[in-house]
Motif scaffolding. Structure first.
Motif, PDB file in Angstrom:
ATOM      1  N   GLY A 222       0.816  -1.197   0.000  1.00  0.00           N
ATOM      2  CA  GLY A 222       0.000   0.000   0.000  1.00  0.00           C
ATOM      3  C   GLY A 222       0.853   1.251   0.000  1.00  0.00           C
ATOM      4  N   ALA A 223       0.194   2.386   0.227  1.00  0.00           N
ATOM      5  CA  ALA A 223       0.875   3.676   0.260  1.00  0.00           C
ATOM      6  C   ALA A 223       0.240   4.544   1.328  1.00  0.00           C
ATOM      7  CB  ALA A 223       0.806   4.370  -1.094  1.00  0.00           C
ATOM      8  N   GLU A 224       1.032   5.496   1.810  1.00  0.00           N
ATOM      9  CA  GLU A 224       0.576   6.387   2.879  1.00  0.00           C
ATOM     10  C   GLU A 224       0.883   7.828   2.496  1.00  0.00           C
ATOM     11  OE1 GLU A 224       1.147   6.818   7.718  1.00  0.00           O
ATOM     12  OE2 GLU A 224       2.771   5.966   6.498  1.00  0.00           O
ATOM     13  N   ILE A 225      -0.090   8.703   2.662  1.00  0.00           N
ATOM     14  CA  ILE A 225       0.082  10.135   2.446  1.00  0.00           C
ATOM     15  C   ILE A 225       0.185  10.800   3.819  1.00  0.00           C
ATOM     16  CG2 ILE A 225      -0.842  12.239   1.424  1.00  0.00           C
ATOM     17  CD1 ILE A 225      -0.129  10.174  -0.629  1.00  0.00           C
ATOM     18  N   VAL A 226       1.332  11.414   4.095  1.00  0.00           N
ATOM     19  CA  VAL A 226       1.583  12.043   5.390  1.00  0.00           C
ATOM     20  C   VAL A 226       1.541  13.552   5.216  1.00  0.00           C
ATOM     21  CG1 VAL A 226       3.182  12.237   7.319  1.00  0.00           C
ATOM     22  CG2 VAL A 226       3.002  10.078   6.075  1.00  0.00           C
TER      23      VAL A 226
ATOM     24  N   HIS B 227      -0.623  12.477  -4.165  1.00  0.00           N
ATOM     25  CA  HIS B 227      -1.663  11.487  -4.452  1.00  0.00           C
ATOM     26  C   HIS B 227      -1.430  10.833  -5.817  1.00  0.00           C
ATOM     27  CE1 HIS B 227      -4.321  12.037  -0.993  1.00  0.00           C
ATOM     28  NE2 HIS B 227      -4.079  13.338  -1.068  1.00  0.00           N
ATOM     29  N   ARG B 228      -0.898  11.593  -6.777  1.00  0.00           N
ATOM     30  CA  ARG B 228      -0.609  11.009  -8.090  1.00  0.00           C
ATOM     31  C   ARG B 228       0.478   9.944  -7.976  1.00  0.00           C
ATOM     32  NH1 ARG B 228       2.846  10.790 -12.089  1.00  0.00           N
ATOM     33  NH2 ARG B 228       4.392  11.971 -10.908  1.00  0.00           N
ATOM     34  N   VAL B 229       1.549  10.238  -7.220  1.00  0.00           N
ATOM     35  CA  VAL B 229       2.630   9.276  -7.055  1.00  0.00           C
ATOM     36  C   VAL B 229       2.124   8.022  -6.348  1.00  0.00           C
ATOM     37  CG1 VAL B 229       4.796   8.857  -5.827  1.00  0.00           C
ATOM     38  CG2 VAL B 229       4.500  10.946  -7.153  1.00  0.00           C
TER      39      VAL B 229
ATOM     40  N   LEU C 162      -9.731   5.583  -6.283  1.00  0.00           N
ATOM     41  CA  LEU C 162      -9.923   4.241  -5.749  1.00  0.00           C
ATOM     42  C   LEU C 162      -8.822   3.876  -4.764  1.00  0.00           C
ATOM     43  CD1 LEU C 162     -11.000   2.324  -8.986  1.00  0.00           C
ATOM     44  CD2 LEU C 162     -12.462   3.201  -7.146  1.00  0.00           C
ATOM     45  N   ALA C 163      -7.991   4.867  -4.433  1.00  0.00           N
ATOM     46  CA  ALA C 163      -6.908   4.642  -3.470  1.00  0.00           C
ATOM     47  C   ALA C 163      -6.927   5.777  -2.451  1.00  0.00           C
ATOM     48  CB  ALA C 163      -5.570   4.542  -4.197  1.00  0.00           C
ATOM     49  N   THR C 164      -5.881   6.605  -2.406  1.00  0.00           N
ATOM     50  CA  THR C 164      -5.758   7.601  -1.343  1.00  0.00           C
ATOM     51  C   THR C 164      -6.748   8.755  -1.478  1.00  0.00           C
ATOM     52  OG1 THR C 164      -3.987   8.657  -2.618  1.00  0.00           O
ATOM     53  CG2 THR C 164      -3.336   7.079  -0.922  1.00  0.00           C
TER      54      THR C 164
ATOM     55  N   ARG D 289      -8.241   7.390   7.188  1.00  0.00           N
ATOM     56  CA  ARG D 289      -7.596   8.685   7.448  1.00  0.00           C
ATOM     57  C   ARG D 289      -7.906   9.119   8.869  1.00  0.00           C
ATOM     58  NH1 ARG D 289      -9.437  13.114   3.492  1.00  0.00           N
ATOM     59  NH2 ARG D 289      -7.980  12.027   2.127  1.00  0.00           N
ATOM     60  N   HIS D 290      -6.911   9.700   9.513  1.00  0.00           N
ATOM     61  CA  HIS D 290      -7.113  10.248  10.854  1.00  0.00           C
ATOM     62  C   HIS D 290      -5.955  11.199  11.149  1.00  0.00           C
ATOM     63  CE1 HIS D 290      -3.883   7.910  12.822  1.00  0.00           C
ATOM     64  NE2 HIS D 290      -4.190   6.975  11.943  1.00  0.00           N
TER      65      HIS D 290
END
Length: 524
Positions: free
Chosen positions: A316-320, A359-361, A372-374, A450-451
């Motif tokens: 998966g991936a995480e946006i921080v 988000h694109r990366v 459909l992801a982040t 998300r939190h």
């Protein structure tokens, strides 16, 4: 140590490491040598014996390490033997390898060497979680990276170690087929797709990251310690002493303002320099092998680093989005994979960048549409979750305000209580923002959650990567009908929570993510 007739030969580290090891140690010990020369007792020639003894010990240590270090790649394992007085035998199964990290500090780059870090999942207490080869030639490092990520590749080393990795790969790609039509993966082998590269306009996000500011603080601490070891006091400089005297004589608000502005300028400049050094020449690519593909991150100015993550291990991936970075509409993308360093930068797929780019990366890394992801639309959590956030934010703030009024009366500081009232609206805004950022969604392939407010995190976790669930419910959550549901995975932090969701919805979410695992609970 003689290998069997059918076994790959053992190999040594590059001979140039005999120069790199003493130089690297000498650079770290240079401040100590300077202090000894300037502050030691006796004549200067006598004081030179200590640094010379240290240098000789470094040279001998490097020679012993080179003579006692062997490594080899077999079809099934990576083996490393090291040590003279204390021997170590490390063996890592190739099917457990998660990442291959190539690092080249400035001294290594001068001699054309790299350090190969192999990270793997430990199957038992007798198996190491990884190993490091310090140091091998750049061509050998790149060959090892290709072979370790492509388990179907031949393990025999090239005849000419100095040959470039591109030549080695082209030779492998041009080798005749053993029969049958080429599979799609075989036709794509050697293909490299660029997914992202550095844009210098992203420098504007450097001062908004805490890690850069903390790095500047570390540099200040190192400089201060060096001055302290050398016995140099900056106040002995006339210009510095005069400036300090003027600030002391000026009104307190002037001194605080000048010092604050100076620290801000230094922090911003230092953050820009650290960003440039860390992310110079950044590129994110996807490289194809016969048994899959891998994401590769290359970056660094003084220390070059190349991290390769097999996409078979990507979960998966995480946006921080830390608070300051989020205020500047920026974010950073990180990979969720087993074997990655716990260091926040160890899993970074890109530098701090515009939120849309982050988000694109994440989407291209996951081979999924962003929505459909982040960027999936998230479901709101119950109003009881808002009440919990209001309570947990306002009660401590109110207690601090009461304490401030009491202390102000005791010590006769009339302004302390009224000033503390600013904590109440700040706590209210923080609670509302935490609730606004709370949500989750289940798409065809990913669990999205998300939190957070001070540090907002958006996680897209593969549903197939979830290996279990943890349910937590405090007394207050039980009264409100809420529960924390954590998806357990072998990647990243090991677990990613969905906070304060309705109790029944939490069980249904877990059951829908991993079908049939919790059916008996939902039907009871």
């Amino acid at each position: 140590m003689t290998p069997g007739p059918d076994e790959p030969p053992w190999r040594r580290l590059d001979k140039r490491m005999l120069a790199v090891t003493p130089l690297s140690g000498a650079v770290r010990l240079l401040p100590v040598a300077v202090v000894l020369l300037l502050t030691g007792q006796g004549d200067a020639v006598g004081r030179l014996w200590v640094p010379l003894g240290i240098a000789l010990a470094l040279v001998l240590g490097g020679l012993v390490r080179w003579r006692t270090t062997r490594y080899r790649l077999t079809p099934d394992r990576v083996e490393l033997h090291t040590g003279w007085l204390r021997r170590q035998r490390r063996s890592v199964p190739r099917d457990r390898i998660r990442t291959v990290d190539l690092t080249a500090k400035l001294v290594h780059r001068v001699f054309g060497l790299s350090v190969v870090h192999v990270s793997a999942a430990s199957g038992s207490s007798s198996e190491s979680g990884g190993l490091a080869l310090d140091a091998v030639s750049k061509a050998e490092a790149d060959r090892l990276r290709h072979e370790l990520l492509d388990r179907s590749a031949a393990v025999a080393p090239p005849a000419d170690e100095g040959a470039s990795a591109g030549e080695s790969m082209s030779q492998l790609a041009s080798a005749p087929s053993t029969g049958g039509p080429a599979r799609p993966a075989e036709r794509q082998r050697g293909r490299v797709d660029e997914l992202a590269r550095l844009r210098w306009s992203w420098l504007r996000f450097a001062p908004l990251t805490f890690s850069s500011v903390a790095g500047v603080g570390a540099v200040f601490a190192a400089v201060y310690n060096l001055f302290d070891d050398l016995g140099v006091d900056p106040r002995d400089v006339p210009a510095v002493d005069e400036a300090a005297h003027r600030l002391t004589a000026a009104p307190i608000w002037v001194g605080v303002g000048v010092v604050g502005a100076l620290l801000l300028v230094v922090a911003v400049v230092g953050a820009l320099l650290l960003f440039a050094e860390r992310w110079y020449a950044y590129r994110l690519t996807r490289e194809f092998t016969t048994d899959g593909s891998a994401l590769r991150v290359r970056r660094g100015l003084l220390t070059r680093r190349s991290l390769s993550v097999s996409e078979q291990r990507l979960r998966g991936a995480e946006i921080v989005e830390p608070l300051l970075l989020r205020a500047g509409r920026g974010a950073q993308t990180r990979a969720l994979a087993t074997g990655l360093s716990r260091d926040p930068q160890g899993s970074a797929l890109q530098p701090p960048a515009p939120r849309r780019e982050a988000h694109r990366v994440a989407a291209v890394a996951l081979r999924e549409h962003p929505e459909l992801a982040t960027l999936a639309p998230l479901l709101r959590h119950p109003r009881a979750a808002l009440q919990r956030r209001l309570t947990r934010a306002l009660l401590p703030a109110s207690a601090l305000v009461v304490i401030a009024f009491v202390v102000g009366e005791v010590v006769s500081v009339a302004w302390l209580g009224p000033v503390s009232l600013v904590l109440l609206p700040v706590a209210l805004l923080l609670a509302l923002d935490r609730y606004r950022n709370l949500g989750h969604q289940l798409t065809a392939r990913y669990l999205v959650t998300r939190h957070g407010s001070v540090r907002r995190r958006t996680v897209a976790l593969q549903r197939t990567g979830v290996i279990g669930w943890t349910f937590r419910q405090s007394v207050f959550q039980r009264r409100a009908g809420l529960v924390d549901v954590e998806a357990v995975t072998a990647a990243g932090a090991g677990g990613y929570p969905v906070l304060d969701v309705a109790a029944r919805d939490g069980v249904l979410l877990a059951d829908a993510t991993t079908p049939d695992l919790l059916t008996r609970f939902t039907t009871s």
